[in-house]
Each structure stands twice: as structure tokens, then as C-alpha cells.
Design a protein around this motif. Structure first.
Motif, PDB file in Angstrom:
ATOM      1  N   PHE A  68      48.929   2.436  27.627  1.00 15.69           N
ATOM      2  CA  PHE A  68      50.103   1.756  27.063  1.00 15.69           C
ATOM      3  C   PHE A  68      50.153   0.296  27.495  1.00 15.69           C
ATOM      4  O   PHE A  68      50.489  -0.581  26.702  1.00 15.69           O
ATOM      5  CB  PHE A  68      51.400   2.461  27.459  1.00 15.69           C
ATOM      6  CG  PHE A  68      51.605   3.767  26.758  1.00 15.69           C
ATOM      7  CD1 PHE A  68      51.540   3.863  25.374  1.00 15.69           C
ATOM      8  CD2 PHE A  68      51.872   4.909  27.471  1.00 15.69           C
ATOM      9  CE1 PHE A  68      51.730   5.065  24.724  1.00 15.69           C
ATOM     10  CE2 PHE A  68      52.068   6.128  26.831  1.00 15.69           C
ATOM     11  CZ  PHE A  68      51.992   6.198  25.451  1.00 15.69           C
ATOM     12  N   ILE A  69      49.813   0.025  28.738  1.00 13.86           N
ATOM     13  CA  ILE A  69      49.801  -1.360  29.216  1.00 13.86           C
ATOM     14  C   ILE A  69      48.780  -2.174  28.426  1.00 13.86           C
ATOM     15  O   ILE A  69      49.054  -3.301  28.018  1.00 13.86           O
ATOM     16  CB  ILE A  69      49.510  -1.411  30.729  1.00 13.86           C
ATOM     17  CG1 ILE A  69      50.705  -0.849  31.502  1.00 13.86           C
ATOM     18  CG2 ILE A  69      49.180  -2.838  31.176  1.00 13.86           C
ATOM     19  CD1 ILE A  69      50.435  -0.625  32.977  1.00 13.86           C
ATOM     20  N   MET A  75      47.786  -1.589  25.374  1.00 13.42           N
ATOM     21  CA  MET A  75      48.336  -1.787  24.033  1.00 13.42           C
ATOM     22  C   MET A  75      49.328  -2.944  24.023  1.00 13.42           C
ATOM     23  O   MET A  75      49.306  -3.792  23.130  1.00 13.42           O
ATOM     24  CB  MET A  75      49.017  -0.505  23.533  1.00 13.42           C
ATOM     25  CG  MET A  75      48.049   0.591  23.154  1.00 13.42           C
ATOM     26  SD  MET A  75      48.775   2.235  22.807  1.00 13.42           S
ATOM     27  CE  MET A  75      50.354   1.901  22.114  1.00 13.42           C
ATOM     28  N   LEU A  76      50.201  -2.986  25.036  1.00  9.66           N
ATOM     29  CA  LEU A  76      51.198  -4.056  25.107  1.00  9.66           C
ATOM     30  C   LEU A  76      50.536  -5.413  25.311  1.00  9.66           C
ATOM     31  O   LEU A  76      50.918  -6.404  24.692  1.00  9.66           O
ATOM     32  CB  LEU A  76      52.197  -3.768  26.219  1.00  9.66           C
ATOM     33  CG  LEU A  76      53.147  -2.609  25.953  1.00  9.66           C
ATOM     34  CD1 LEU A  76      53.910  -2.244  27.227  1.00  9.66           C
ATOM     35  CD2 LEU A  76      54.112  -2.949  24.832  1.00  9.66           C
ATOM     36  N   LEU A  77      49.531  -5.464  26.190  1.00 13.94           N
ATOM     37  CA  LEU A  77      48.827  -6.728  26.416  1.00 13.94           C
ATOM     38  C   LEU A  77      48.099  -7.181  25.161  1.00 13.94           C
ATOM     39  O   LEU A  77      48.074  -8.369  24.839  1.00 13.94           O
ATOM     40  CB  LEU A  77      47.853  -6.596  27.584  1.00 13.94           C
ATOM     41  CG  LEU A  77      48.509  -6.443  28.949  1.00 13.94           C
ATOM     42  CD1 LEU A  77      47.452  -6.171  30.006  1.00 13.94           C
ATOM     43  CD2 LEU A  77      49.329  -7.665  29.303  1.00 13.94           C
ATOM     44  N   SER A  78      47.542  -6.241  24.445  1.00 13.30           N
ATOM     45  CA  SER A  78      46.884  -6.577  23.186  1.00 13.30           C
ATOM     46  C   SER A  78      47.891  -7.165  22.195  1.00 13.30           C
ATOM     47  O   SER A  78      47.600  -8.142  21.498  1.00 13.30           O
ATOM     48  CB  SER A  78      46.227  -5.332  22.599  1.00 13.30           C
ATOM     49  OG  SER A  78      45.660  -5.615  21.344  1.00 13.30           O
ATOM     50  N   ASP A  79      49.081  -6.567  22.143  1.00 13.28           N
ATOM     51  CA  ASP A  79      50.130  -7.097  21.273  1.00 13.28           C
ATOM     52  C   ASP A  79      50.505  -8.521  21.668  1.00 13.28           C
ATOM     53  O   ASP A  79      50.670  -9.394  20.815  1.00 13.28           O
ATOM     54  CB  ASP A  79      51.382  -6.217  21.325  1.00 13.28           C
ATOM     55  CG  ASP A  79      51.223  -4.912  20.574  1.00 13.28           C
ATOM     56  OD1 ASP A  79      50.349  -4.836  19.687  1.00 13.28           O
ATOM     57  OD2 ASP A  79      51.968  -3.967  20.876  1.00 13.28           O
ATOM     58  N   ILE A  80      50.625  -8.748  22.971  1.00 14.22           N
ATOM     59  CA  ILE A  80      51.001 -10.079  23.444  1.00 14.22           C
ATOM     60  C   ILE A  80      49.907 -11.091  23.106  1.00 14.22           C
ATOM     61  O   ILE A  80      50.189 -12.192  22.635  1.00 14.22           O
ATOM     62  CB  ILE A  80      51.284 -10.050  24.962  1.00 14.22           C
ATOM     63  CG1 ILE A  80      52.559  -9.249  25.232  1.00 14.22           C
ATOM     64  CG2 ILE A  80      51.398 -11.469  25.517  1.00 14.22           C
ATOM     65  CD1 ILE A  80      52.770  -8.903  26.688  1.00 14.22           C
TER      66      ILE A  80
END
Length: 71
Positions: A11-12, A14-19
């Protein structure tokens, strides 16, 4: 516990990829691109929060799991 931490790391990521994929707010800013990015970031953040609430209901458990994982 290791399986839960592996999922948390996913999940982390995924979030970093989004950022990292956040659109630049320059002169040629696309509202559509921003909306798509924002929707993905919100979805992944909500999924991560749900996972944390479900699997690590109190902060002490998260701290302990992270200490063990990073330790």
C-alpha cells in the motif's frame, strides 16, 4: 504478522507511486488529468487506511510491527 507488513508495504508503494505521478500544475495544466490522478490517490489512500484500521487497530501494534520489520 509478516504477511500484514508485506501488504502494508504494498500500500505504501501504491501511495508513493500515486504521489510520483501527480500532474504538474503548470501553464498547460489538464483538469482531466488531475481528476484522474486525484481519484487514484484517494482510492489508494482509503484502501490503505481501511487496511491499517482493520489489521492494526491501535498505534502500539503498528509501532511494534514496524520496529520488528525494520529492526
Amino acid at each position: 504478522m509478516e504477511k500484514k507488513m508485506a501488504k502494508c508495504v504494498e500500500f505504501i508503494r501504491m501511495l508513493l507511486s500515486d504521489i510520483q505521478g501527480a500532474p504538474f500544475l503548470g501553464n498547460d495544466f489538464s483538469q482531466e488529468l488531475y481528476s484522474i490522478w486525484y481519484e487514484h490517490a484517494q482510492r489508494d489512500a482509503a484502501t490503505a487506511y481501511e487496511f491499517l484500521d482493520e489489521n492494526f487497530p491501535n498505534q502500539d501494534e503498528i509501532d511494534h510491527a514496524l520496529d520488528k520489520f525494520l529492526g
